[in-house]
Design an enzyme around this catalytic site. Structure first.
Site, PDB file in Angstrom:
ATOM      1  N   ASP A 112      -1.385  10.181   3.114  1.00 53.82           N
ATOM      2  CA  ASP A 112      -1.089  10.962   4.322  1.00 53.82           C
ATOM      3  C   ASP A 112       0.414  11.080   4.573  1.00 53.82           C
ATOM      4  O   ASP A 112       0.839  11.583   5.617  1.00 53.82           O
ATOM      5  CB  ASP A 112      -1.814  10.392   5.557  1.00 53.82           C
ATOM      6  N   ASN A 138      -2.770   5.958   1.056  1.00 55.14           N
ATOM      7  CA  ASN A 138      -3.871   6.915   1.213  1.00 55.14           C
ATOM      8  C   ASN A 138      -3.437   8.377   1.253  1.00 55.14           C
ATOM      9  O   ASN A 138      -4.202   9.251   1.647  1.00 55.14           O
ATOM     10  CB  ASN A 138      -4.694   6.580   2.468  1.00 55.14           C
ATOM     11  N   ASP A 144       2.801   4.413   0.574  1.00 58.10           N
ATOM     12  CA  ASP A 144       1.660   5.080   1.205  1.00 58.10           C
ATOM     13  C   ASP A 144       0.429   4.958   0.300  1.00 58.10           C
ATOM     14  O   ASP A 144       0.416   5.500  -0.807  1.00 58.10           O
ATOM     15  CB  ASP A 144       2.022   6.557   1.435  1.00 58.10           C
ATOM     16  N   ASP A 194       7.886  -7.876  14.076  1.00 62.03           N
ATOM     17  CA  ASP A 194       8.906  -7.543  15.052  1.00 62.03           C
ATOM     18  C   ASP A 194       8.356  -7.875  16.439  1.00 62.03           C
ATOM     19  O   ASP A 194       7.219  -7.523  16.747  1.00 62.03           O
ATOM     20  CB  ASP A 194       9.202  -6.032  14.977  1.00 62.03           C
ATOM     21  N   ASP A 229       1.902   2.350   4.711  1.00 63.28           N
ATOM     22  CA  ASP A 229       0.877   1.650   5.492  1.00 63.28           C
ATOM     23  C   ASP A 229       0.647   0.225   4.985  1.00 63.28           C
ATOM     24  O   ASP A 229       1.272  -0.209   4.017  1.00 63.28           O
ATOM     25  CB  ASP A 229      -0.426   2.462   5.446  1.00 63.28           C
ATOM     26  N   ASP A 245      13.565  -8.366  18.705  1.00 65.07           N
ATOM     27  CA  ASP A 245      14.271  -7.107  18.919  1.00 65.07           C
ATOM     28  C   ASP A 245      15.111  -7.067  20.198  1.00 65.07           C
ATOM     29  O   ASP A 245      14.631  -7.469  21.267  1.00 65.07           O
ATOM     30  CB  ASP A 245      13.229  -5.980  18.987  1.00 65.07           C
ATOM     31  N   HIS A 294      17.138  -1.194   9.003  1.00 65.59           N
ATOM     32  CA  HIS A 294      16.621   0.128   9.372  1.00 65.59           C
ATOM     33  C   HIS A 294      17.474   0.829  10.442  1.00 65.59           C
ATOM     34  O   HIS A 294      17.180   1.965  10.802  1.00 65.59           O
ATOM     35  CB  HIS A 294      15.192  -0.028   9.881  1.00 65.59           C
TER      36      HIS A 294
HETATM   37  O1  TEU Z   1      17.969  -2.198  18.013  1.00 62.67           O
HETATM   38  C1  TEU Z   1      18.735  -2.614  19.109  1.00 62.67           C
HETATM   39  C2  TEU Z   1      19.980  -1.912  19.278  1.00 62.67           C
HETATM   40  O2  TEU Z   1      20.808  -2.359  20.063  1.00 62.67           O
HETATM   41  C3  TEU Z   1      20.197  -0.622  18.550  1.00 62.67           C
HETATM   42  O3  TEU Z   1      20.413   0.376  19.475  1.00 62.67           O
HETATM   43  C4  TEU Z   1      21.361  -0.684  17.679  1.00 62.67           C
HETATM   44  O4  TEU Z   1      22.520  -0.942  18.436  1.00 62.67           O
HETATM   45  C5  TEU Z   1      21.517   0.644  17.009  1.00 62.67           C
HETATM   46  O5  TEU Z   1      20.314   0.968  16.387  1.00 62.67           O
HETATM   47  C6  TEU Z   1      22.593   0.607  15.968  1.00 62.67           C
HETATM   48  O6  TEU Z   1      22.741   1.912  15.444  1.00 62.67           O
HETATM   49  C7  TEU Z   1      16.605  -2.477  18.040  1.00 62.67           C
HETATM   50  C8  TEU Z   1      15.889  -1.897  16.837  1.00 62.67           C
HETATM   51  O7  TEU Z   1      16.358  -2.491  15.675  1.00 62.67           O
HETATM   52  C9  TEU Z   1      16.044  -0.403  16.853  1.00 62.67           C
HETATM   53  O8  TEU Z   1      15.456   0.189  15.728  1.00 62.67           O
HETATM   54  C10 TEU Z   1      15.394   0.106  18.105  1.00 62.67           C
HETATM   55  O9  TEU Z   1      15.640   1.477  18.226  1.00 62.67           O
HETATM   56  C11 TEU Z   1      15.912  -0.600  19.354  1.00 62.67           C
HETATM   57  O10 TEU Z   1      15.982  -2.017  19.210  1.00 62.67           O
HETATM   58  C12 TEU Z   1      14.993  -0.357  20.511  1.00 62.67           C
HETATM   59  O11 TEU Z   1      13.837  -1.117  20.374  1.00 62.67           O
HETATM   60 CA    CA Z   2      -0.706   6.190   4.651  1.00 64.46          CA
END
Ligand code: TEU
Ligand code: CA
Length: 568
Positions: free
Chosen positions: A25, A23, A21, A98, A29, A200, A329
């Site tokens: 908040d 700034n 971060d 993404d 970013d 995605d 993530h």
């Molecule tokens: O994830 C796709 C997806 O199928 C997820 O539901 C995955 O099976 C789950 O997160 C596993 O625990 C992508 C992204 O990576 C995720 O962050 C998003 O929430 C999802 O698409 C919707 O865009």
């Molecule tokens: Ca920030």
């Protein structure tokens, strides 16, 4: 195999909200990313994947986009983004973003128009479908729980489709206008100088328009929507069209988030002429899925895990490259998932890094992996932010688990484990922000942080640097990138080992790690050790002498070694 510019690259995923971060908040970013470019360069990173930074109401942390051409205010401005592209270029680094086009946000103007005007053209941008016999069109369960069908307010017996949350309506890929809009947007970003995309939830774009129901597979009477995804065919036409008019002409790099692919389609997806440059290897992560949810998942079994990776590696041989990860993530931290309790230490973390980064394929690191960040425990569900975690918590309670048990399930599986702020230093909030972080930092930042590890020669961070440098070292690069993967010592219960070999050369490298609690001695039958390239415990000299003397190497618990060998 035709060589492509991205074959020898090492990639790093940034989850911008939690990276740095600039700034105060409390939200990471673009300024933060910019100021850490040299850190990433120094680590050995070539490609940076930014999780969504587009304008969004953040119901699903930016995976719900309300304007594909705008940067979310909390992340910064388009000027800052352009600066980031330019600064990355100066350092010979590539930025990918993404691409979230299975769905958009319910706040996107397309969807708002679609709701407003039943006769307008935007209705057909989504799936508005009549119910069947007074029920929703089918019994599919969305990824985040509940039906995929949301009743349209004010219109009788009409629903719209959302595979994820109801704030993420699915875009109708059957409509050529939708596809045109998507391709136009992709090219707009590529023309700016973006190197490609992480794509995605892409398997969801193809729907069976009959929306047939399936046998229910849970207490809720619904069936997982993945059943439809697996049953339907024809996605390849969409993917090929998209590639032909966007990625291909720009020689862009693409990595697909591919789940539920038909096994025999691997070549169509990542072969030389495949839909994508590469796709993530999630095979190990699928082992952590329970039958009904996180609550009935079983812990990793070493042998099953090893066999899964071996099979996945062999399957890609001669076809293409997979993108290898231990976490992202959407996953808990790799070290917390794949290492047994006795290996939850620096040696164990380095061992996992060794076997993972030297596999055949494109390594993708996730922020914090390089310092060995771990899962984060919470004592109350209110401390979690993730929509998926909250659903899974309630699913666990409904299945009869106590509050404590359900929280433990979140501790081992929550997507927020990977989303706690990056631990830069031992100062307040881990040096991530001077304000209050949007998600609490993991309290272990005192002991696990970048600053401390930069000053420790034998830290996990410095080991990652060595490992990446080794992969790229001119004398071995060809082998690590294009060499075959040959499993080894699978008769041992706790050894994960493989050779990387390159045809038409004598070169052979053995990667071996002891995931067990006891020492193990491996016999290098008909192999001459030439050199130890790397070892996580610092005993390179000793192990070489031993191997040279009697052709054996002894690996202690959590020890990993990389050795050049030649055939006798
Ligand atoms: O994830 C796709 C997806 O199928 C997820 O539901 C995955 O099976 C789950 O997160 C596993 O625990 C992508 C992204 O990576 C995720 O962050 C998003 O929430 C999802 O698409 C919707 O865009
Ligand atoms: Ca920030």
């Amino acid at each position: 195999m035709t060589k492509r510019w991205w074959h020898d690259k090492v990639a790093y995923q940034i989850y911008p909200k939690s990276f740095y971060d600039s700034n105060g908040d409390g939200i990471g970013d673009l300024g933060g990313v910019l100021s850490k470019l040299d850190y990433l360069k120094d680590l050995g990173i070539d490609i940076i994947w930014l999780s969504p930074i587009y304008q969004s109401p953040f119901v699903d942390q930016g995976y719900d986009i309300s304007d594909y051409y705008k940067i979310a205010e909390c992340f910064g401005t388009m000027e800052e983004f352009d600066t980031l592209l330019a600064e990355a270029k100066k350092r010979n680094m590539y930025i990918i973003m993404d691409l979230v086009v299975n769905h958009c946000s319910s706040e996107h103007k397309w969807f708002k128009e679609a709701l407003k005007n039943p006769k307008g053209e935007y209705r057909d941008y989504f799936y508005f479908v009549k119910g069947k016999n007074g029920q929703p069109p089918s019994n599919y369960r969305s990824y985040f729980g509940g039906s995929v069908w949301e009743p349209v307010k004010g219109e009788k017996d009409l629903y719209y489709l959302h595979m994820f949350s109801k704030e993420q309506p699915d875009l109708n890929w059957e409509n050529p206008k939708v596809r045109e809009q998507i391709y136009r947007m992709i090219n707009w970003w590529l023309n700016k100088g973006l190197a490609g995309f992480r794509i995605d939830a892409i398997m969801n774009i193809k729907k069976d328009l009959e929306f047939k129901s399936f046998e229910p597979d849970g207490e809720d009477g619904l069936a997982s929507c993945t059943k439809m995804v697996e049953a339907v065919s024809g996605i390849g036409d969409f993917l090929e069209e998209m590639k032909a008019v966007t990625f291909e002409p720009k020689d862009a790099f693409t990595v697909g988030e591919v789940f539920n692919m038909k096994k025999e389609e691997l070549e169509d997806f990542i072969g030389e002429e495949g839909h994508f440059s590469t796709m993530f290897d999630f095979s190990a992560h699928l082992l952590t899925l329970g039958e009904h949810g996180w609550y009935d998942a079983k812990p990793i079994d070493f042998k099953e895990w090893r066999q899964t990776i071996i099979s996945s590696q062999l399957e890609a041989e001669g076809i293409g490259f997979k993108a290898n990860i231990i976490e992202n993530h959407d996953e808990p931290r790799g070290v917390s998932t794949f290492l047994p309790d006795y290996a939850q230490n620096d040696d164990g973390k380095k061992m996992l890094a060794t076997v993972s980064l030297l596999l055949r394929g494109i390594p993708f690191l996730f922020q914090g992996q390089e310092i060995g960040m771990t899962n984060c425990r919470h004592n109350d569900i209110n401390e979690y932010d993730d929509i998926n975690t909250i659903d899974q918590y309630h699913l666990a309670l409904d299945a009869g688990l106590t509050k404590e048990q359900a929280l433990k399930v979140c501790y081992t599986h929550s997507r927020d484990n990977g989303r706690t702020p990056m631990q830069w230093s031992a100062t307040k909030h881990a040096g991530f922000s001077t304000g209050t972080p949007w998600l609490p930092v993991n309290p272990n930042y005192f002991s696990i942080n970048v600053e401390k590890q930069e000053n420790q020669p034998n830290s996990v961070l410095n080991y990652y640097k060595e490992l990446i440098a080794l992969r790229k070292f001119p004398a071995y690069k060809e082998l690590f990138v294009y060499g075959s993967f040959v499993p080894a010592f699978t008769e041992y219960d706790y050894i994960f080992a493989y050779f990387r070999t390159l045809k038409h050369t004598d070169a052979k490298i053995l990667v071996a790690a002891n995931f067990g609690q006891e020492s193990e001695t491996l016999e290098l039958v008909e192999l001459q050790p030439e050199k130890v390239l790397l070892m996580n415990t610092g005993f390179e000299k000793e192990i070489f002498e031993e191997a040279d003397k009697d052709g054996c190497i002894t690996l202690h618990s959590c020890e990993a070694v990389v050795i050049v060998v030649t055939d006798y």
